[in-house]
Design an enzyme around this catalytic site. Structure first.
Site, PDB file in Angstrom:
ATOM      1  N   GLU A 108       0.830  -1.206   0.000  1.00 15.02           N
ATOM      2  CA  GLU A 108       0.000   0.000   0.000  1.00 15.02           C
ATOM      3  C   GLU A 108       0.866   1.258   0.000  1.00 15.02           C
ATOM      4  OE1 GLU A 108      -3.395   2.077   2.906  1.00 15.02           O
ATOM      5  OE2 GLU A 108      -2.396   0.214   3.490  1.00 15.02           O
ATOM      6  N   LYS A 155      -9.473   2.162  -3.515  1.00 17.06           N
ATOM      7  CA  LYS A 155     -10.010   1.601  -2.273  1.00 17.06           C
ATOM      8  C   LYS A 155     -11.421   2.117  -2.008  1.00 17.06           C
ATOM      9  CE  LYS A 155      -8.893   0.967   2.625  1.00 17.06           C
ATOM     10  NZ  LYS A 155      -8.024   1.361   3.745  1.00 17.06           N
ATOM     11  N   CYS A 215      -5.416  -2.568   2.442  1.00 16.05           N
ATOM     12  CA  CYS A 215      -5.438  -2.485   3.900  1.00 16.05           C
ATOM     13  C   CYS A 215      -6.520  -3.394   4.462  1.00 16.05           C
ATOM     14  CB  CYS A 215      -5.612  -1.032   4.327  1.00 16.05           C
ATOM     15  SG  CYS A 215      -5.340  -0.730   6.094  1.00 16.05           S
TER      16      CYS A 215
END
Length: 512
Positions: free
Chosen positions: A273, A332, A384
């Site tokens: 990430e 995301k 995440c």
């Protein structure tokens, strides 16, 4: 006689002792999860709580549920303090108070559970734990998984990724495994109260639950697709305190490029990430062009965590880009409150400013994004803690033959959180029948096969290139096809049956 001390109905303990036992049971439960992996505690700890709840008043049951929650979440999510204080720059007293409020809020779930089961079932029969407590337990887990954006930590099912109960995961997902775990606890609780029937009735049922899980795990829902892939996960081990400093940018970018060049020849290389510590539009064009050239000449494709900035809308996205013959972008969708956006803005924006968290005002990507293409396969990407939500991961299926998660676990320091997250990733592999590649900045990075087994794992807090072979899979598990719906409906049905049974028991019988 007057002055006689009231006693609880659990093993003749005084009520205060039973209260303490509830808190201790909660403290023990996190030890069932990684990195401790004492999985029997996921059965024994709820079983002890179920016994302590038996016959307690609604108020007392609620209090014991709250104490259980304080122990469970106080230990199990203690890493929140690390994130707030060490990396969020929150003063220690304020961080400690914030964590207490967070833990107390989470403890309201077992509090309400305890009150409900005692209020509406004041005279629990022998089947009360099996029908009511096990169903309510998992319904509250499910609720915690989506209420206020969700916090699906410490679900019982995650502790069972290496036990026979894991065989239920492709069928019913983590909530199904949690239910069988809670049901096992209920069988133990009833068996202790009714020892004369334990060996004849409850113990055989317990064995049946676990044996059926083992048999369920033998069913093959997926099959290999194409040849195996050699993959490499790049773990940069970049400290958070220097990651976003302009002077460190070139060093960090060179580190990732160097680790990738030194790795064995791979079909796919994954960077974690926000591996590149600048927005996409600020990157030297030659840097990405070199990666594209490498992809064309060697057949090695890249998935890279990166921050995107839309100059027109002034929005930021936590993204993953595919450097391959079919480039693409994933943005995301499920953002972290306070870490990536201020909830109830502008109420909490003052807190975000005081925390000084870099890149903490993101926008969510659309929910209907297609899988990325890399190494000749469609890949379901999560960023995440998105991989903590099974119902979101399955959106990319059955098209995707491989799952990839990129993470920045430096936020958790040397705490239990990265190990808990790896355990969740193993559950996603089990549910979907897909290999999971988990690339984390500080580790542990891991390659997980479609059965949830860790094929390769990196050391933490070291720059490392982890290379392993995985087999892309195709096919549809029942969980991918139906999601959480069947389990939730079944649990509601169990509660309805229990309510109707309790109501019928109260009504007088008319003999005509």
């Amino acid at each position: 006689p007057a002055g006689k001390r009231p006693r609880s109905n659990f093993l003749s303990w005084p009520p205060a002792w039973a209260d303490v036992a509830a808190g201790v049971a909660g403290l023990l439960l996190p030890l069932a999860f990684s990195p401790f992996d004492l999985f029997p505690l996921a059965i024994l700890s709820p079983a002890l709580l179920f016994m302590i709840w038996h016959g307690a008043s609604p108020g007392r049951a609620a209090f014991r549920g709250f104490l259980f929650g304080l122990g469970m979440f106080g230990m199990g999510v203690s890493w929140v303090y690390v994130s707030l204080h060490l990396y969020g720059n929150m003063p220690a007293p304020l961080a400690g108070f914030a964590v207490f409020l967070f833990v107390a809020g989470l403890s309201l779930y077992p509090t309400l559970l305890g009150w409900l089961q005692a209020r509406f079932f004041p005279k629990p029969g022998p089947w009360h734990p099996l029908f009511v407590l096990s169903s309510l337990w998992v319904l509250f887990e499910w609720m915690r998984g989506w209420f206020l954006t969700g916090f699906p930590w410490l679900h019982l099912g995650y502790s069972q990724v290496a036990t026979p109960l894991a065989g239920y995961a492709p069928w019913f997902g983590v909530y199904g495994v949690s239910f069988l775990c809670a049901l096992s606890a209920a069988l133990l609780a009833v068996g202790v109260r009714m020892p004369d029937k334990f060996l004849k009735l409850f113990f055989p049922l317990l064995i049946l639950v676990w044996a059926a899980g083992w048999a369920a795990g033998k069913v093959e829902w997926v099959e290999p697709l194409d040849k195996p892939l050699q993959v490499t996960l790049i773990q940069g081990n970049v400290p958070l305190e220097s990651k976003w400093q302009p002077a460190a940018r070139r060093v960090i970018m060179d580190r990732y490029a160097s680790l990738s060049a030194q790795a064995p020849r791979s079909d796919l290389i994954v960077w974690p990430e926000s591996a590149i510590p600048v927005t996409r539009d600020e990157i030297d064009p030659g840097y990405l062009e070199n990666l594209q050239r490498l992809s064309r000449t060697t057949g090695t494709d890249f998935l890279i965590g990166i921050v995107e900035r839309d100059k027109n809308t002034r929005r930021y996205y936590n993204s993953v880009i595919s450097v391959s013959p079919q480039p693409g972008t994933y943005r995301k969708q499920h953002l972290v409150p306070f870490g990536e956006y201020p909830p109830l803005d502008p109420l909490f924006r003052w807190l975000m400013r005081n925390l000084h968290i870099p890149m903490s005002d993101f926008s969510a990507g659309p929910a209907d994004q297609l899988p990325l293409m890399a190494a000749g396969h469609k890949i379901g990407v999560s960023v995440c803690y998105e991989d903590a939500f099974g119902e979101e991961v399955i959106r990319a299926l059955p098209q995707a033959s491989l799952l990839v998660n990129v993470s920045e676990d430096a936020w958790f320091g040397d705490s239990i959180a990265p190990h808990q997250r790896l355990q969740m990733a193993r559950m996603r592999a089990l549910e979907t029948g897909r290999p999971m590649l988990r690339a984390a900045n500080t580790g542990p990075s891991a390659v997980i096969d479609h059965r949830g087994e860790v094929v390769a794992r990196s050391p933490q807090f070291q720059a490392h290139a982890l290379t392993a072979t995985v087999r892309p899979m195709r096919g549809v598990t029942p969980y991918v096809r139906f999601g959480n719906g069947p389990v939730v409906l079944f649990l509601v049905f169990m509660l309805v049956v229990a309510v109707l049974g309790a109501y019928a028991h109260k009504r007088p019988i008319n003999m005509g």
